[in-house]
Design a protein around this motif. Structure first.
Motif, short mmCIF file in Angstrom:
data_model
loop_
_atom_site.label_atom_id
_atom_site.label_comp_id
_atom_site.label_asym_id
_atom_site.label_seq_id
_atom_site.Cartn_x
_atom_site.Cartn_y
_atom_site.Cartn_z
N LEU A 8 1.03 -1.30 0.10
CA LEU A 8 0.14 0.15 0.31
C LEU A 8 1.12 1.35 -0.31
O LEU A 8 0.54 2.28 -0.65
N HIS A 9 1.98 0.99 1.19
CA HIS A 9 2.78 2.81 0.50
C HIS A 9 3.43 2.46 -0.54
O HIS A 9 3.26 3.73 -1.57
N ALA A 10 3.68 1.67 -1.31
CA ALA A 10 4.18 2.00 -2.60
C ALA A 10 3.58 2.32 -4.07
O ALA A 10 3.38 2.96 -3.95
N VAL A 11 2.38 1.57 -3.87
CA VAL A 11 1.47 1.97 -4.75
C VAL A 11 1.04 3.47 -4.65
O VAL A 11 0.60 4.64 -5.03
N GLU A 12 1.20 3.73 -2.78
CA GLU A 12 0.67 5.29 -3.01
C GLU A 12 1.78 6.44 -3.21
O GLU A 12 1.82 6.98 -3.30
N HIS A 13 2.87 6.34 -3.26
CA HIS A 13 4.03 6.76 -3.35
C HIS A 13 4.83 6.38 -4.52
O HIS A 13 5.56 7.63 -5.29
N TYR A 14 4.29 5.35 -5.59
CA TYR A 14 4.74 5.49 -6.77
C TYR A 14 3.79 4.73 -7.68
O TYR A 14 2.92 4.25 -7.30
N LYS A 15 4.81 5.13 -9.16
CA LYS A 15 3.21 4.48 -10.47
C LYS A 15 3.54 3.48 -11.08
O LYS A 15 4.41 3.67 -11.95
N GLU A 16 5.04 2.39 -10.07
CA GLU A 16 5.59 1.69 -11.35
C GLU A 16 5.46 0.38 -11.23
O GLU A 16 4.68 -0.05 -9.93
N ASP A 17 5.20 -0.90 -11.81
CA ASP A 17 5.34 -2.66 -11.73
C ASP A 17 6.10 -2.32 -9.91
O ASP A 17 7.32 -1.75 -9.28
N ILE A 18 5.49 -3.79 -9.17
CA ILE A 18 6.19 -3.94 -8.29
C ILE A 18 6.70 -5.62 -8.26
O ILE A 18 5.81 -6.22 -8.56
N LEU A 19 7.43 -5.90 -7.58
CA LEU A 19 7.78 -7.18 -7.47
C LEU A 19 8.16 -7.84 -5.91
O LEU A 19 9.28 -6.57 -5.04
N ILE A 20 7.75 -8.15 -6.13
CA ILE A 20 8.46 -8.79 -4.52
C ILE A 20 9.46 -10.54 -4.57
O ILE A 20 8.71 -11.06 -4.94
N PHE A 21 10.37 -10.09 -3.26
CA PHE A 21 11.39 -10.83 -3.45
C PHE A 21 10.69 -11.66 -1.76
O PHE A 21 10.43 -11.05 -0.52
N ALA A 22 11.15 -13.14 -1.41
CA ALA A 22 11.18 -13.35 0.27
C ALA A 22 10.36 -13.58 -0.06
O ALA A 22 9.24 -13.67 1.07
N LEU A 27 -1.87 -10.72 -4.08
CA LEU A 27 -2.52 -10.29 -5.71
C LEU A 27 -3.15 -9.78 -6.42
O LEU A 27 -3.31 -9.54 -7.22
N ALA A 28 -4.53 -10.21 -5.15
CA ALA A 28 -5.73 -9.49 -5.51
C ALA A 28 -6.32 -8.70 -4.63
O ALA A 28 -7.59 -8.65 -4.93
N HIS A 29 -5.32 -8.21 -4.26
CA HIS A 29 -5.66 -6.70 -3.47
C HIS A 29 -6.29 -5.79 -4.17
O HIS A 29 -5.31 -5.37 -5.94
N PRO A 30 -7.97 -5.55 -3.78
CA PRO A 30 -8.05 -4.21 -4.93
C PRO A 30 -7.10 -3.41 -5.02
O PRO A 30 -6.93 -2.64 -6.04
N ALA A 31 -6.60 -2.63 -3.65
CA ALA A 31 -5.67 -1.27 -4.51
C ALA A 31 -4.50 -1.85 -5.21
O ALA A 31 -3.65 -0.79 -5.96
N LEU A 32 -4.46 -3.08 -5.91
CA LEU A 32 -3.18 -3.02 -6.83
C LEU A 32 -3.80 -3.42 -8.22
O LEU A 32 -2.76 -3.49 -8.73
N ALA A 33 -5.13 -3.42 -8.29
CA ALA A 33 -6.05 -3.20 -9.35
C ALA A 33 -4.56 -3.06 -11.30
O ALA A 33 -5.00 -3.33 -12.27
N ALA A 34 -4.64 -2.07 -10.33
CA ALA A 34 -3.66 -1.26 -11.94
C ALA A 34 -2.70 -1.03 -12.21
O ALA A 34 -1.37 -0.32 -12.53
N TYR A 35 -1.50 -2.28 -11.27
CA TYR A 35 -0.50 -2.57 -11.15
C TYR A 35 0.11 -3.54 -11.69
O TYR A 35 -0.89 -4.93 -11.36
N ARG A 36 1.38 -4.06 -12.49
CA ARG A 36 1.43 -5.49 -12.37
C ARG A 36 2.80 -5.69 -10.94
O ARG A 36 3.77 -4.80 -10.99
N VAL A 37 1.42 -6.80 -10.47
CA VAL A 37 2.57 -6.74 -9.15
C VAL A 37 3.32 -8.59 -9.12
O VAL A 37 3.04 -9.18 -9.49
N GLU A 38 3.97 -9.38 -8.82
CA GLU A 38 5.38 -10.07 -9.38
C GLU A 38 5.89 -10.80 -8.36
O GLU A 38 6.61 -9.46 -7.48
N LEU A 39 6.00 -11.77 -7.53
CA LEU A 39 6.18 -12.77 -7.09
C LEU A 39 7.52 -13.87 -7.33
O LEU A 39 7.49 -13.92 -8.47
N LEU A 40 8.66 -13.63 -6.66
CA LEU A 40 9.79 -13.72 -7.99
C LEU A 40 10.93 -14.94 -6.48
O LEU A 40 10.63 -14.82 -5.69
#
Length: 215
Positions: A86-100, A116-129
Motif C-alpha cells: 500500500l505504501h508502494a502504490v501510494e508513493h510510486y506508479k511503477e510495476d512491483i516485484l516482491i522477493f522472499a 496479488l488480488a488486493h483491490p488497491a493493486l488492480a492497476a499495477y503489475r505485481v510479481e512474486l519472484l
C-alpha cells in the motif's frame, strides 16, 4: 523501472537479486525483510511494518543511514507486506516485484500470494519472484517470455476463470473454463519462446517456472 519489495520469507541465494536492485526506482522492506537487504549491503528507501521482526543490528544499520521507518501498530488488520504494498502504490506508479514472499509459515505464504488480488493493486503489475519462478495475476491479457520447455501453470484464484485463448503452450486453451479447485491448469509447457494468455473473466494466477528448476 520497478519498485522492489522484500518480505520476511526465505532467500537462500541472493546474488541473482543484484541486477534488479541496480535498475530499481525504489526498494522497500517489509519489517523483517530488511535482513535480506542487510546481507546484500543495500539500504532500502523505507522500512514498513510493526518492526517486531527487525533485529537490533539491522535497526542500528538503518538508523545510521537515516532510513525512514514507517511504523504500524502490532495490533493491526494488515500484514507487514500488505502495508508495504500500500505504501508502494501510494508513493510510486511503477510495476512491483516482491522477493522472499515464500517460505516459513504456510499461512503467511498463502496470504502473500492472495495479496496479488488486493483491490488497491488492480492497476499495477505485481510479481512474486524466486530465482526460477515468477508469479502474477492475470485478469485480461499477459505475455510470458521464456524458453521452449519452461513450465507455465494457470490456477484460478477463488472462482472459475473463462480463458479466451492461449498461444505458445503445448496444451492450448480456447474459450474454456478453468474451475476453482481442480488442478487442470498445472504444468503446461511452453512450445515457443513467447506465450500469451487472454482471460475473458475471473482472476487467474500465472506461474512461470524456468527449466533450471529441478526436483
Amino acid at each position: 523501472m520497478t519498485v522492489l519489495l522484500f518480505a520476511n520469507g526465505d532467500i537462500e541465494e541472493k546474488e541473482w537479486i543484484r541486477p534488479y536492485l541496480a535498475a530499481a526506482t525504489a526498494v522497500i522492506a517489509a519489517d523483517g525483510g530488511t535482513k535480506h537487504l542487510w546481507r546484500l549491503g543495500y539500504l532500502p528507501d523505507a522500512v514498513v511494518g510493526d518492526m517486531d521482526s527487525l533485529s537490533q543490528q539491522a535497526r542500528q544499520w538503518l538508523s545510521n543511514a537515516n532510513v525512514p521507518l514507517i511504523v504500524a501498530p502490532v495490533n493491526k488488520d494488515e500484514t507487514d507486506l500488505e502495508l508495504a504494498l500500500l505504501h508502494a502504490v501510494e508513493h510510486y506508479k511503477e510495476d512491483i516485484l516482491i522477493f522472499a514472499a515464500f517460505g516459513g509459515r504456510l499461512d503467511q505464504t498463502l496470504a502473500n500470494i492472495l495479496l496479488l488480488a488486493h483491490p488497491a493493486l488492480a492497476a499495477y503489475r505485481v510479481e512474486l519472484l524466486t530465482p526460477y519462478e515468477r508469479t502474477w495475476l492475470v485478469t485480461a491479457e499477459t505475455e510470458i517470455r521464456g524458453e521452449i520447455g519452461d513450465t507455465v501453470s494457470l490456477i484460478p484464484l477463488g472462482e472459475e476463470v473463462l480463458v479466451r485463448q492461449t498461444t505458445g503452450l503445448q496444451w492450448p486453451l480456447k474459450d474454456e473454463i478453468l474451475a476453482f479447485g481442480p488442478a487442470r491448469g498445472v504444468s503446461n509447457t511452453m512450445s515457443a519462446a513467447t506465450a500469451t494468455i487472454s482471460v475473458e473473466s475471473g482472476p487467474l494466477l500465472c506461474i512461470h517456472t524456468r527449466q533450471a528448476w529441478q526436483r
